[in-house]
Design a protein around this motif. Structure first.
Motif, short mmCIF file in Angstrom:
data_model
loop_
_atom_site.label_atom_id
_atom_site.label_comp_id
_atom_site.label_asym_id
_atom_site.label_seq_id
_atom_site.Cartn_x
_atom_site.Cartn_y
_atom_site.Cartn_z
N PRO A 194 6.17 12.04 -21.25
CA PRO A 194 5.91 11.22 -20.07
C PRO A 194 7.10 11.13 -19.11
CG PRO A 194 5.04 10.15 -22.02
CD PRO A 194 5.87 11.30 -22.50
N THR A 195 8.33 11.10 -19.65
CA THR A 195 9.52 11.06 -18.81
C THR A 195 9.66 12.35 -18.02
OG1 THR A 195 10.66 9.58 -20.35
CG2 THR A 195 12.03 10.82 -18.80
N ALA A 196 9.44 13.50 -18.69
CA ALA A 196 9.50 14.79 -18.00
C ALA A 196 8.43 14.87 -16.92
CB ALA A 196 9.33 15.93 -19.01
N GLU A 197 7.24 14.37 -17.23
CA GLU A 197 6.15 14.42 -16.25
C GLU A 197 6.45 13.55 -15.04
OE1 GLU A 197 1.56 15.10 -16.47
OE2 GLU A 197 2.06 13.20 -17.44
N THR A 198 7.07 12.38 -15.25
CA THR A 198 7.44 11.52 -14.13
C THR A 198 8.41 12.25 -13.21
OG1 THR A 198 7.10 9.49 -15.40
CG2 THR A 198 8.54 9.34 -13.48
N TRP A 199 9.37 12.97 -13.78
CA TRP A 199 10.30 13.74 -12.96
C TRP A 199 9.58 14.82 -12.19
CZ3 TRP A 199 11.83 18.60 -11.91
CH2 TRP A 199 13.03 18.76 -11.18
N LEU A 200 8.65 15.53 -12.85
CA LEU A 200 7.91 16.60 -12.19
C LEU A 200 7.04 16.06 -11.06
CD1 LEU A 200 6.98 18.62 -15.39
CD2 LEU A 200 8.38 19.48 -13.49
N GLN A 201 6.43 14.89 -11.26
CA GLN A 201 5.64 14.27 -10.20
C GLN A 201 6.54 13.90 -9.02
OE1 GLN A 201 2.42 14.00 -10.06
NE2 GLN A 201 1.65 14.11 -12.14
N ALA A 202 7.71 13.35 -9.32
CA ALA A 202 8.65 12.98 -8.25
C ALA A 202 9.11 14.21 -7.49
CB ALA A 202 9.84 12.24 -8.85
N HIS A 203 9.36 15.29 -8.22
CA HIS A 203 9.76 16.53 -7.57
C HIS A 203 8.65 17.05 -6.67
CE1 HIS A 203 10.62 20.92 -7.33
NE2 HIS A 203 11.84 20.47 -7.18
N ALA A 204 7.40 16.88 -7.07
CA ALA A 204 6.27 17.30 -6.24
C ALA A 204 6.24 16.51 -4.93
CB ALA A 204 4.96 17.10 -7.00
N VAL A 205 6.54 15.22 -5.00
CA VAL A 205 6.57 14.40 -3.78
C VAL A 205 7.69 14.88 -2.86
CG1 VAL A 205 6.90 12.07 -2.86
CG2 VAL A 205 5.58 12.41 -4.95
N TRP A 206 8.86 15.16 -3.43
CA TRP A 206 9.97 15.70 -2.61
C TRP A 206 9.55 17.01 -1.96
CZ3 TRP A 206 12.32 20.45 -3.37
CH2 TRP A 206 13.37 20.74 -2.49
N TRP A 207 8.93 17.90 -2.74
CA TRP A 207 8.51 19.20 -2.22
C TRP A 207 7.56 19.02 -1.03
CZ3 TRP A 207 9.26 24.43 -3.20
CH2 TRP A 207 8.29 25.30 -2.67
N ASN A 208 6.62 18.10 -1.15
CA ASN A 208 5.62 17.90 -0.10
C ASN A 208 6.21 17.32 1.18
OD1 ASN A 208 3.72 18.81 -1.90
ND2 ASN A 208 2.78 16.83 -2.28
N HIS A 209 7.41 16.74 1.09
CA HIS A 209 8.01 16.14 2.28
C HIS A 209 9.21 16.92 2.78
CE1 HIS A 209 5.58 12.70 0.98
NE2 HIS A 209 5.68 12.29 2.21
N THR A 210 9.43 18.12 2.23
CA THR A 210 10.57 18.90 2.67
C THR A 210 10.22 19.69 3.93
OG1 THR A 210 10.99 19.30 0.32
CG2 THR A 210 12.40 20.39 1.86
#
Length: 210
Positions: A194-210
């Motif tokens: 779950p901790t790894a998945e939270t990081w991956l979800q956060a990274h997806a949000v960053w990617w979408n706003h780059t």
């Protein structure tokens, strides 16, 4: 230290409701989260914050990302959706990252970690995707993965097997994930799924706003 996006980049996509319980100024937390997701390791993020006059630990930066609980936005209606899965190591175990990408915008629509890949898992992923976005009339682009093709058939979605073209968008996502996890030796260590998945979800949000 690796180059990252300018410090003036907009961070409205970072929800910092948890800041009330933090002793660190909001703008510093925003910078720490954004620069870590953009490419800095936890150690280099700490160095960046030290250069700004703030002394915080690697654990603190890690906790900011976890507490922010960033998730890609819902409500899209893409004409095409590129889907794929990729092996991700967490400690000594292998998990599978499923991702759906809008190839028109290169935005990550949905991503999830699963302990294996099967038709049933693919169907679960597609069901979650449909709960977030209007994909009923979308054309799904997939490689020759049996689990995804089987899941798309069972869910009655239109799909096309495609190795390149529009499906390259999801491959770019996985290359970026691999680039970022190279900071962790291509593996999430000393964390639970779950901790790894939270990081991956956060990274997806960053990617979408780059």
């Amino acid at each position: 230290m690796p180059k990252t996006a300018p410090l003036t980049e907009c961070t409205e996509w970072i929800d910092l409701e948890f800041v009330e319980r933090e002793r660190t100024p909001r703008e510093i937390i925003e910078k720490g989260i954004r620069h870590h997701l953009a490419g800095l390791s936890l150690s280099n993020t700490v160095i960046l914050l030290e250069d700004l006059g703030v002394d915080r630990s690697r654990v603190a930066v890690h906790n900011w990302v976890q507490k922010a609980d960033l998730q890609p936005a819902d409500g899209e209606s893409p004409d095409r959706v590129a889907v794929d899965q990729k092996a991700i190591r967490i400690n000594d175990e292998q998990y599978w990252l499923y991702a759906a990408v809008d190839p028109e915008t290169n935005s990550i629509l949905h991503s999830r970690l699963f302990p294996t890949y099967t038709i049933a898992i693919a169907r679960e992923f597609l069901t979650e995707l449909a709960e977030k976005h209007d994909v009923e009339d979308a054309l799904f682009l997939v490689n020759d993965a049996d689990d995804l093709i089987g899941g798309l058939r069972r869910e009655n979605y239109s799909y096309r097997v495609e190795q390149h073209g529009f499906r390259n968008s999801v491959e770019r996502i996985f290359r970026e994930v691999q680039r970022r996890t190279s900071s962790f030796s291509n593996c999430f260590s000393h964390v639970d799924p779950p901790t790894a998945e939270t990081w991956l979800q956060a990274h997806a949000v960053w990617w979408n706003h780059t």
